[in-house]
Design an enzyme around this catalytic site. Structure first.
Site, short mmCIF file in Angstrom:
data_model
loop_
_atom_site.label_atom_id
_atom_site.label_comp_id
_atom_site.label_asym_id
_atom_site.label_seq_id
_atom_site.Cartn_x
_atom_site.Cartn_y
_atom_site.Cartn_z
N ASN A 1 39.84 32.02 -18.07
CA ASN A 1 40.48 31.50 -19.29
C ASN A 1 42.01 31.51 -19.23
OD1 ASN A 1 40.85 34.21 -19.44
ND2 ASN A 1 40.18 34.44 -21.57
N HIS B 1 38.19 50.28 -4.59
CA HIS B 1 39.33 50.00 -5.47
C HIS B 1 40.36 51.13 -5.50
CE1 HIS B 1 36.69 52.58 -7.66
NE2 HIS B 1 37.63 52.80 -8.55
N ASP B 2 40.06 52.25 -4.85
CA ASP B 2 41.00 53.37 -4.81
C ASP B 2 41.70 53.49 -3.46
OD1 ASP B 2 40.32 54.20 -7.39
OD2 ASP B 2 38.72 55.51 -6.66
N ASP C 1 31.13 57.90 -11.44
CA ASP C 1 32.53 58.24 -11.22
C ASP C 1 32.77 59.74 -11.26
OD1 ASP C 1 35.33 57.05 -11.19
OD2 ASP C 1 35.49 58.39 -12.91
N ASP D 1 44.27 33.77 -18.78
CA ASP D 1 45.13 34.85 -19.27
C ASP D 1 45.63 35.75 -18.14
OD1 ASP D 1 42.86 36.26 -18.64
OD2 ASP D 1 42.60 37.19 -20.61
N ASP E 1 37.59 38.06 -15.32
CA ASP E 1 36.67 38.31 -16.43
C ASP E 1 35.21 38.18 -15.99
OD1 ASP E 1 36.53 35.39 -16.39
OD2 ASP E 1 38.44 35.46 -17.50
N ASP F 1 39.64 34.63 -12.78
CA ASP F 1 40.01 34.47 -14.19
C ASP F 1 39.60 33.08 -14.67
OD1 ASP F 1 41.27 34.46 -16.68
OD2 ASP F 1 43.22 33.89 -15.82
N ASP G 1 29.77 50.99 -13.20
CA ASP G 1 30.38 52.31 -13.14
C ASP G 1 29.95 53.15 -14.33
OD1 ASP G 1 32.66 53.71 -11.53
OD2 ASP G 1 32.85 51.57 -11.07
N GLU H 1 30.27 59.13 -6.66
CA GLU H 1 31.54 59.49 -6.06
C GLU H 1 31.59 61.01 -6.09
OE1 GLU H 1 36.26 58.48 -6.61
OE2 GLU H 1 35.13 59.12 -8.33
C1 GLC Z 1 37.48 57.65 -9.74
C2 GLC Z 1 37.74 56.17 -9.77
C3 GLC Z 1 39.20 55.94 -9.96
C4 GLC Z 1 39.61 56.55 -11.26
C5 GLC Z 1 39.19 58.01 -11.36
C6 GLC Z 1 39.25 58.51 -12.77
O1 GLC Z 1 38.10 58.27 -8.66
O2 GLC Z 1 37.24 55.57 -8.61
O3 GLC Z 1 39.56 54.58 -9.91
O4 GLC Z 1 40.99 56.45 -11.41
O5 GLC Z 1 37.86 58.22 -10.94
O6 GLC Z 1 38.22 57.95 -13.54
CA CA Z 2 40.55 36.11 -18.13
#
Ligand code: GLC
Ligand code: CA
Length: 555
Positions: free
Chosen positions: A23, A328-329, A199, A25, A29, A21, A98, A256
């Site tokens: 700035n 991230h999942d 995605d 907040d 970013d 980050d 993405d 994915e």
């Molecule tokens: C994919 C993404 C996930 C998101 C889902 C809906 O699985 O990796 O983070 O919640 O799609 O877009």
């Molecule tokens: Ca920020």
């Protein structure tokens, strides 16, 4: 440009909200990524996959897009994108982003127009159907819980959402929708984006009979996957998408793609496949059953090994792999694959070795290179993820106590990957000068980037060594382009394989257990390429492996 330019690249995934980050907040970013480019260059990665930074109400942290062409103010301004691409380019790094085209946000102007006039032009951008006797059209369960059909006021009409109700599914049967999406994809490629992580793409085709399914849980619903995952006819959409966008731009595409059966693999990643590569879920989800977080699978290392070998061998027959242990999942891999007392340098570098020596493109998720682990929380309010809330409720509904459900969330919450990146030992890990949107893992004083960058014995240093092996070492071509073969060993806790190119051969031995192992190795493997221990015990054609030792030998 070579059609498979991406084959020798190492990809690093960034979750922008949690990276850095600038700035104050509390939210990472795009300027934060620009500022940290030297860190990424030093690590040696070639491609950044950056999770969504489009305009979004952030119900699902940007996977609910309200404007495909603009940057969300949380992340910066539209002008940050060309700056980011230029900053990366100066470090020979490419950017992929993405592509979320199974659904939009409910706040997207198309959906707002559809709500205003469900039977009009924009109503046909989505799946809008009549209910039956005051009930939704079908009993499909959305991935984030509840019926996948949401009522539109008192119209008797419902719209379909495979994920959250804030994420209405686009109607790919409508050619106008497809045109608009292709236009947008090409626009991004023209900005200098090198490709996409696509995605949830196997969801874009629905069973248009909209069957009511046999319920698979007491809620009377059935997984929507059964009627909207990799359905017949999807190939028409995917071929068109590729022909109109990816192919002319020669870009990297990684999809994915849950639900792709082995017999369909050639269509996806074969010579003329829809994508450069796809993410398979068999290793990432090995610990759970049917995406239900509170039901463990009781997996064994042998299961892990079997999935891994199968994935390598079957994909090699026709195409290229996308290898990953985290994203991230997913929770942190160290917690998933090892007992808590075994988490540490050997286990982290064992996974690193397996990832970087496998055949295919390695994807490293931010913080994985530091050996980050899951974050303990005291209560649900410390989580943000909508899926975690749903999965918690389902665990409670299934009869788990609060404490038992919390233990499952600790093991599985997607936020484990989203707690902010620890840059140093200062307050909030140096991630922000403000109040972070999610707390830092309290261990940031020990596990942080600064401490590991100053330590050539760190997990990060080990990643750096492995990346360098793939990029400039005498073995680089064999690692990237070699032929994968299982190296048979009797101990089922040891993963062993060779990669061969011409006369050169590499042997990788992964002792996936907290005890010693032994493997016969011919003398001609006489060069030590990588080792996560200082010592190599080798006695008359036997290599003795220490607990969680991972070594690579060459002839
Ligand atoms: C994919 C993404 C996930 C998101 C889902 C809906 O699985 O990796 O983070 O919640 O799609 O877009
Ligand atoms: Ca920020």
């Amino acid at each position: 440009m070579n059609r498979t330019w991406w084959k020798d690249k190492v990809v690093y995934q960034i979750y922008p909200k949690s990276f850095y980050d600038t700035n104050g907040d509390g939210i990472g970013d795009l300027q934060g990524i620009i500022e940290k480019m030297p860190y990424l260059q030093d690590l040696g990665v070639d491609v950044l996959w950056i999770c969504p930074f489009y305009r979004s109400p952030m119900a699902d942290n940007g996977y609910d897009i309200s404007d495909y062409y603009r940057i969300d103010p949380q992340f910066g301004t539209d002008a940050d994108v060309p700056q980011l691409i230029a900053a990366a380019d100066a470090c020979q790094i490419k950017i992929i982003i993405d592509l979320v085209i199974n659904h939009t946000s409910e706040a997207h102007p198309w959906f707002q127009a559809a709500l205003a006039d469900p039977t009009g032009e924009f109503g046909r951008y989505y799946y809008i159907r009549e209910g039956q006797n005051g009930q939704p059209p079908t009993n499909w369960r959305a991935l984030f819980g509840g019926n996948a059909w949401e009522p539109i006021r008192d119209t008797g009409l419902y719209y379909l959402h495979a994920f959250g109700k804030e994420q209405p599914d686009l109607n790919w049967e409508n050619p106008i929708v497809r045109e608009k999406l292709y236009e947008m994809v090409n626009w991004w490629l023209d900005q200098g984006i090198a490709g996409f992580r696509i995605d949830a793409i196997t969801f874009i085709k629905k069973n248009l009979d909209f069957p009511v399914l046999e319920p698979d849980q007491p809620d009377g619903l059935a997984l929507i996957q059964k009627a909207s995952l990799n359905q017949p006819g999807i190939e028409i959409f995917l071929n068109e998408l590729k022909a109109r966008t990816f192919l002319p731009h020669n870009c990297l595409t990684v999809a994915e793609a849950p639900g792709v059966e082995l017999e369909d693999l050639p269509k996806y990643v074969g010579e003329d496949g829809f994508f450069s590569m796809i993410f398979d879920f068999s290793l990432a989800d090995i610990d759970i059953k049917d995406d239900v977080w509170h039901v463990g699978s009781g997996w064994t290392v042998k299961d892990f090994r079997d999935h891994f070998y199968k994935l390598m061998i079957e994909t090699q027959k026709i195409g290229w792999n996308a290898n990953y242990f985290e994203n991230h999942d997913q929770p942190r891999a160290l917690n998933k694959y090892f007992p808590p007392e075994d988490i540490g340098f050997p286990t982290a570098t064992l996974l690193a070795t397996l990832l970087m020596l496998s055949r295919g493109t390695p994807y490293i998720y931010q913080g994985q290179e530091l050996g980050m682990v899951n974050t303990p929380v005291d209560s649900m309010v410390e989580y943000n993820d909508l899926s975690t809330y749903d999965k918690y409720q389902r665990a409670i509904d299934a009869g788990l106590s609060h404490d038992a459900a919390m233990a499952k969330m600790f093991a599985r919450s997607r936020d484990n990957a989203r707690f902010p990146f620890p840059w140093d030992a200062s307050k909030n890990g140096g991630f922000t000068t403000g109040q972070p949107w999610l707390k830092l893992n309290p261990n940031y004083t020990e596990i942080n980037a600064a401490s590991q960058m100053n330590n050539d014995q760190s997990i990060r240093a080990f990643y750096k060594h492995l990346i360098a092996l793939r990029k400039n070492s005498p073995w680089r071509e064999t690692i990237v382009d070699g032929y994968f073969a299982v190296y048979p060993v009797t101990d089922e806790q040891i993963i062993a394989f060779t990669m061969q190119k011409g006369q050169q051969q590499l042997l990788t031995l992964i002792n996936f257990q907290n005890k010693a192992g032994q493997v016969p190795v011919p003398d001609y493997f006489d060069t030590l390429v990588s080792n996560n221990y200082p010592q190599l015990n080798r006695v008359s054609c036997q290599v003795k492996l220490l607990p969680y030792q991972a070594i690579v030998l060459a002839n």
